[in-house]
Enzyme design. Structure first.
Site, PDB file in Angstrom:
ATOM      1  N   HIS A 465      -5.898   1.365   5.992  1.00  0.00           N
ATOM      2  CA  HIS A 465      -5.112   0.269   6.570  1.00  0.00           C
ATOM      3  C   HIS A 465      -5.092   0.352   8.099  1.00  0.00           C
ATOM      4  O   HIS A 465      -4.027   0.306   8.711  1.00  0.00           O
ATOM      5  CB  HIS A 465      -3.674   0.314   6.046  1.00  0.00           C
ATOM      6  CG  HIS A 465      -3.551   0.194   4.561  1.00  0.00           C
ATOM      7  ND1 HIS A 465      -2.411   0.584   3.873  1.00  0.00           N
ATOM      8  CD2 HIS A 465      -4.415  -0.270   3.629  1.00  0.00           C
ATOM      9  CE1 HIS A 465      -2.593   0.355   2.584  1.00  0.00           C
ATOM     10  NE2 HIS A 465      -3.803  -0.145   2.409  1.00  0.00           N
ATOM     11  N   PRO A 466      -6.244   0.441   8.752  1.00  0.00           N
ATOM     12  CA  PRO A 466      -6.239   0.533  10.218  1.00  0.00           C
ATOM     13  C   PRO A 466      -5.834  -0.792  10.850  1.00  0.00           C
ATOM     14  O   PRO A 466      -6.168  -1.862  10.359  1.00  0.00           O
ATOM     15  CB  PRO A 466      -7.689   0.894  10.555  1.00  0.00           C
ATOM     16  CG  PRO A 466      -8.493   0.298   9.435  1.00  0.00           C
ATOM     17  CD  PRO A 466      -7.621   0.433   8.208  1.00  0.00           C
TER      18      PRO A 466
END
Length: 549
Positions: A465-466
């Site tokens: 989930h960058p």
């Protein structure tokens, strides 16, 4: 070739944006380095562990050695295919918590509070089984469904949460996120309902959206105005020109890279790589965030897990059933039960997320526990650790330098230890008595803080989930990259519409908020009056100041 708008990236934000711009009669070119999403590895939900590990669909990024994780190098998958990461992700649908967006406003993202974004979530959704029209959409392009929860372990997980004293929520994407309940997924009629299937393909069929296969090298600037995108395609370099604007939706890894290659970023860093500075913006590539998680694994006392299919014949059966009927285990991502809880008293809204899975296996499918087992993915939602994306060189072909600085803040260790201990309590409830045999991971011998820290150092994994590397804020904020209209500060004709602009990571998985960004950005770009703000309030546990549950 030229268009009114040139979008870089056919992923979650870019696809939604292209759809809405085309709907308004604009000519749109979408530049995408990846190819087709056809074939069972992407379209079959049960095959989710495959596409993110296939070079044909994934950029293949990895972190630098992470200093607080013993020098481990972690994979950073990003979709290189039509649909972007929505074509290789776990298909989990989470809007985030209402308070996430109110925090964005506090950080300078005016007009992006919960009241402002809820109408866009409703516009994009076609919810099957949600809590109703007040909080959920029913006629949007993005179909959202729930699994059948036929395996008794799913309901055992929800019941164990209730027995442990936590709320049960019927719709964590509705008014009440906090609690245990059914998971939602971007799956429709047994197929992955990616941004490509929901948005991009219908938009292309309308004739106003065209895909150009190519590798984006940089944004072409004339002075301080973006006028097009330089790409490499079939061995030749060409420029796709934009009459109105260029929009970057290339991921929180590639978007800051492209900005820097185009002369927009930290001036000193750009000059080191021989790049002429167009706009000195320190925040480009900074503020990198992610969610980490661990897999709490347990051996099962009954042979009811998916392990029975974890062999050549079992996988062939599941695949054949899906190909012939579109149904069966292959039609589910197997994430069918979940939870969002608060870690301690004084935490206003959930800061821990659970994904429950009826098999003990790594997310990438590379390791499975010997025998029947099940697991919960668990991790904190709001780490204070921050990293960066920087250039490796001035050569567009070189992958960027990715440093998350995972677990660099001391509170991360405390938060993860609490996750482990709370999870053990949940799996110790009566609902799991018929099913739990032993704890496999962390397992015996991991009780003290030091023992848990040793385990965490070796076993935390990215939840992929960058975000945050071109964060939204007020133009006066020296670390902001885009203003609340998604315009890149300091230049003209250039916007960003992907998870790069998140000031702070949202609760849960990022596909839904990334699509929402594309939806809302479209109205901003078109100069439309935003959808009317909602006056609905989220449910907040009234006991939060004094109780953990």
């Amino acid at each position: 070739m030229h268009a009114d708008y040139v979008i870089v990236g056919a992923g979650s934000g870019g696809s939604a944006l292209a759809y809405r711009l085309a709907e308004a009669g604009k000519r749109v070119v979408v530049i995408e380095h990846g190819g087709s999403d056809a074939g069972p590895f992407i379209q079959m939900p049960g095959a989710l562990s495959y596409p993110m590990n296939m070079g044909i669909y994934d950029w293949g990024f990895a972190t630098e050695p992470e200093p607080h994780l013993g020098g481990r190098v972690l994979a950073t998958p990003r979709g290189k295919v039509i649909g972007g990461s929505s074509s290789i992700n776990g298909m989990v649908y989470v809007r985030g918590h209402a308070k996430d967006y109110d925090t964005w406003v506090e950080m300078g993202a005016d007009g992006w509070g919960y009241a402002d974004v809820l109408p866009y979530f409703k516009r994009m959704e076609h919810s099957h089984g949600g809590s109703g029209p007040e909080f959920r959409g029913s006629d949007g392009p993005l179909h959202i469904t729930r699994g059948s929860r036929e395996n008794p372990l799913f309901d055992a997980f929800i019941e164990a949460g209730r027995q442990a004293g936590y709320p049960v929520t019927q719709d964590y994407n509705g008014q009440q996120q906090e609690g245990f309940g059914p998971f939602e997924a971007t799956i429709y009629k047994g197929r992955r309902w990616s941004a490509a299937n929901a948005y991009l393909k219908p938009a292309m069929a309308g004739g106003n959206v065209h895909i150009v296969r190519g590798f984006a090298r940089k944004v072409v600037m004339e002075g301080t105005r973006a006028v097009g995108v330089e790409i490499e395609a079939r061995g030749a370099i060409q420029v796709i020109r934009a009459k109105a604007e260029v929009i970057l939706a290339a991921s929180s890894i590639n978007t800051p890279k492209l900005l820097m290659l185009s002369g927009i970023g930290p001036g000193e860093h750009l000059r080191e790589h021989g790049i002429k500075v167009v706009a000195d913006r320190k925040g480009v590539g900074a503020n990198l965030q992610d969610h980490l998680e661990i897999y709490m694994q347990f051996s099962a006392s009954q042979p009811i897990t998916l392990f029975k299919y974890w062999n050549l014949w079992g996988k062939a059966w599941v695949g054949a059933q899906w190909l012939l009927t579109g149904k069966g285990l292959g039609a589910s991502n197997q994430f069918e039960a979940c939870a969002f809880i608060r870690s301690k008293a004084g935490v206003e809204y959930p800061d821990i997320q659970y994904h429950f899975l009826p098999i003990a296996v790594r997310y990438d499918g590379k390791a499975v526990a010997a025998g029947h087992g099940f697991q919960a993915h668990v991790g904190p939602m709001r780490s204070k650790s921050r990293g960066s994306v920087t250039l490796r060189s001035g050569n567009p072909a070189d992958a960027p330098v990715i440093r998350f600085n995972y677990m660099s803040d001391p509170s991360d260790w405390e938060d993860f230890r609490r996750c482990i201990r709370l999870t053990r309590e949940i799996f110790g409830q009566d609902a799991f008595k018929p099913y739990v045999k032993d704890e496999l991971q962390p397992g015996p011998g991991h009780e003290t803080d030091a023992q848990l820290d040793d385990f965490l150092r070796e076993h935390v994994e990215s939840a992929y989930h960058p975000c945050g590397t071109a964060r939204m804020g007020r133009a006066s904020d020296p670390m902001a990259v885009v203003d609340p209209a998604c315009r890149v500060i300091g230049v003209e004709g250039l916007r960003v519409a992907d998870s790069s602009i998140f000031p702070q990571v949202t609760n849960g998985n990022l596909n839904a908020p990334s699509i929402m960004v594309g939806e809302k950005a479209a109205d901003l770009i078109l100069g439309r009056t935003p959808l009317p703000a909602s006056n609905l309030e989220p449910w907040i546990n009234p006991n939060w100041p004094v109780s953990q549950r």
